[in-house]
Design a protein around this motif. Structure first.
Motif, PDB file in Angstrom:
ATOM      1  N   ALA A 186       0.840  -1.201   0.000  1.00 39.11           N
ATOM      2  CA  ALA A 186       0.000   0.000   0.000  1.00 39.11           C
ATOM      3  C   ALA A 186       0.875   1.252   0.000  1.00 39.11           C
ATOM      4  N   PRO A 187       1.492   1.583  -1.137  1.00 39.59           N
ATOM      5  CA  PRO A 187       2.366   2.759  -1.184  1.00 39.59           C
ATOM      6  C   PRO A 187       1.635   4.057  -0.883  1.00 39.59           C
ATOM      7  N   GLY A 188       0.331   4.037  -0.976  1.00 40.97           N
ATOM      8  CA  GLY A 188      -0.440   5.228  -0.645  1.00 40.97           C
ATOM      9  C   GLY A 188      -0.384   5.601   0.823  1.00 40.97           C
ATOM     10  N   LEU A 189       0.222   4.743   1.663  1.00 39.66           N
ATOM     11  CA  LEU A 189       0.359   5.052   3.090  1.00 39.66           C
ATOM     12  C   LEU A 189       1.664   5.783   3.397  1.00 39.66           C
ATOM     13  N   ALA A 190       2.441   6.102   2.395  1.00 39.95           N
ATOM     14  CA  ALA A 190       3.765   6.689   2.622  1.00 39.95           C
ATOM     15  C   ALA A 190       3.704   7.994   3.406  1.00 39.95           C
ATOM     16  N   ASP A 191       2.625   8.740   3.273  1.00 40.86           N
ATOM     17  CA  ASP A 191       2.518  10.031   3.944  1.00 40.86           C
ATOM     18  C   ASP A 191       1.801   9.932   5.290  1.00 40.86           C
ATOM     19  N   ALA A 192       1.415   8.709   5.697  1.00 38.75           N
ATOM     20  CA  ALA A 192       0.749   8.535   6.988  1.00 38.75           C
ATOM     21  C   ALA A 192       1.754   8.772   8.118  1.00 38.75           C
ATOM     22  N   THR A 193       1.246   9.153   9.276  1.00 37.85           N
ATOM     23  CA  THR A 193       2.080   9.401  10.442  1.00 37.85           C
ATOM     24  C   THR A 193       2.291   8.106  11.221  1.00 37.85           C
ATOM     25  N   LEU A 194       3.533   7.806  11.579  1.00 36.08           N
ATOM     26  CA  LEU A 194       3.817   6.643  12.411  1.00 36.08           C
ATOM     27  C   LEU A 194       3.502   7.002  13.860  1.00 36.08           C
ATOM     28  N   ARG A 195       2.446   6.382  14.395  1.00 37.88           N
ATOM     29  CA  ARG A 195       1.999   6.707  15.751  1.00 37.88           C
ATOM     30  C   ARG A 195       2.757   5.939  16.816  1.00 37.88           C
TER      31      ARG A 195
END
Length: 381
Positions: free
Chosen positions: A297-306
């Motif tokens: 899921a490369p679309g998660l690249a901009d998600a924040t690592l919580r």
């Protein structure tokens, strides 16, 4: 003196305590609150029929465990506990290569056979093309096809554990949480005392459901129980709010993606069988999970690592849990060794062993899960 002591405060032990208390027994649940408890770290995927490498004995248990959730959720709601994180969200079994896509029709037929045989949490399974799969999980990359399993569910392990414990307390159970190691005292063929939190507890029967620590407890009783910790590192990301409605994603590998309310996206997990009780997050573990998440899921690249959560799964050599009575100790029962399937199997396993402890017949033949199977293997090995 109690009727029962349950050692272990994860989802299995909490379930056993709840079912005993619901049956009217006097129960004390002792939770060591150890870091690395698998229940608190794990992501609960309730779709046993979607697997393809487990044994027949596993599927018999898992099928009943998935079906049991409906009854359990109703009982918990009756006891004032409805916040479990359980929700039917569906599952995508994806193919990320042409070779994997060629295997999808075979898996589809297997799923259809299981659905026809009554396996729960499947529904009307069907093949999707890559565009259809990405429409359901927009962050996916190139997908060569997928199977959609619409009735798959997920739950929050911590919430389900807390609901079981809260309902158990409502029914009169006592919960003891200690930061110190509980100790067991055996005299002859009976476990006579449990020392925890500076107190001494006694009961007619004891259920050992201590997860990855079960082997250590068993050793103090003179039992060789081959339960060992398998470390799992699980990443939690913060994604967009709309991600909350995306389905679970799995494939021809051991990693997964699933989402929770508020846009929380969970990816896992490592399967580290030689890490012992080390609960550190490691660079290599985080890289493994993150690389796999972004490959799928490369679309998660901009998600924040919580955060990174560490769970020590209670693994066994044959991948099956250990359920039932203890050889040579007449008042101890076991409910442990669920490996990576604790959130899927745990509530039902706890109910089974609680039923056995109260002298009732179980609805499932537990002989494949007896502790004696390992002794037999040792004799012939």
């Amino acid at each position: 003196m109690d009727d029962f002591i349950v050692i272990g405060g994860g989802i299995v032990g909490a379930s056993a305590a709840y079912h005993l208390a619901r049956a009217g027994a006097h129960v004390t649940l002792i939770d060591q609150a150890q870091p690395g408890q698998a229940t608190a770290a794990g992501a609960g995927i309730i779709a046993p029929g979607s697997g393809f490498s487990q044994s027949a004995a596993f599927f018999r248990l898992a099928g009943r465990a998935a079906a049991y959730y409906e009854e359990l959720l109703a009982n918990l709601a009756e006891d004032g506990e409805s916040n479990t994180g359980y929700e039917t969200v569906g599952l995508l079994h994806i193919a990320t290569s042409e070779e994997e896509a060629a295997r999808l029709p075979i898996l589809l037929r297997l799923l259809e056979e299981r659905q026809a045989a009554g396996m729960k949490n499947l529904g009307e399974v069907r093949l999707l093309d890559g565009n259809e799969a990405r429409a359901l999980f927009p962050a996916l990359g190139i997908v060569h096809g997928a199977i959609h399993i619409p009735d798959a569910a997920r739950l929050d392990g911590g919430l389900m554990r807390d609901a079981l414990r809260g309902a158990a307390q409502l029914r009169g159970a006592r919960i003891v949480v200690t930061d110190h190691e509980a100790t067991l005292v055996r005299e002859g063929k009976r476990l006579t005392q449990v020392h925890a939190d500076g107190k001494t507890f006694t009961a007619d029967k004891v259920i050992l459901a201590a997860g990855a620590w079960s082997g250590q407890f068993a050793e103090t009783l003179g039992l060789a129980l081959p339960v060992y910790p398998q470390r799992g590192q699980i990443l939690h990301l913060q994604g967009p709010a709309e991600a909350s409605g995306w389905p679970i994603v799995m494939g021809f590998h051991s990693h997964y993606l699933l989402t929770f309310p508020g846009g929380r996206i969970v990816g896992g997990a490592t399967r580290e069988s030689h890490a012992g009780f080390d609960v550190r997050e490691t660079a290599g573990g985080v890289r493994e999970v993150l690389n796999e998440m972004l490959r799928v899921a490369p679309g998660l690249a901009d998600a924040t690592l919580r955060e990174v959560r560490i769970g020590l799964r209670p693994a066994t050599p044959d991948g099956l849990p250990i359920l039932g009575c203890v050889p040579n100790i007449e008042n101890v029962l076991l409910a442990t060794g669920h490996g990576a399937s604790g959130l899927q199997l745990g509530p039902y396993s706890g109910a089974l062993v609680a039923s056995l402890a109260t002298g009732h017949e179980t609805k499932l033949d537990l002989s494949p899960f007896k502790a004696e199977r390992f002794q037999a293997n040792e004799k012939h090995g």
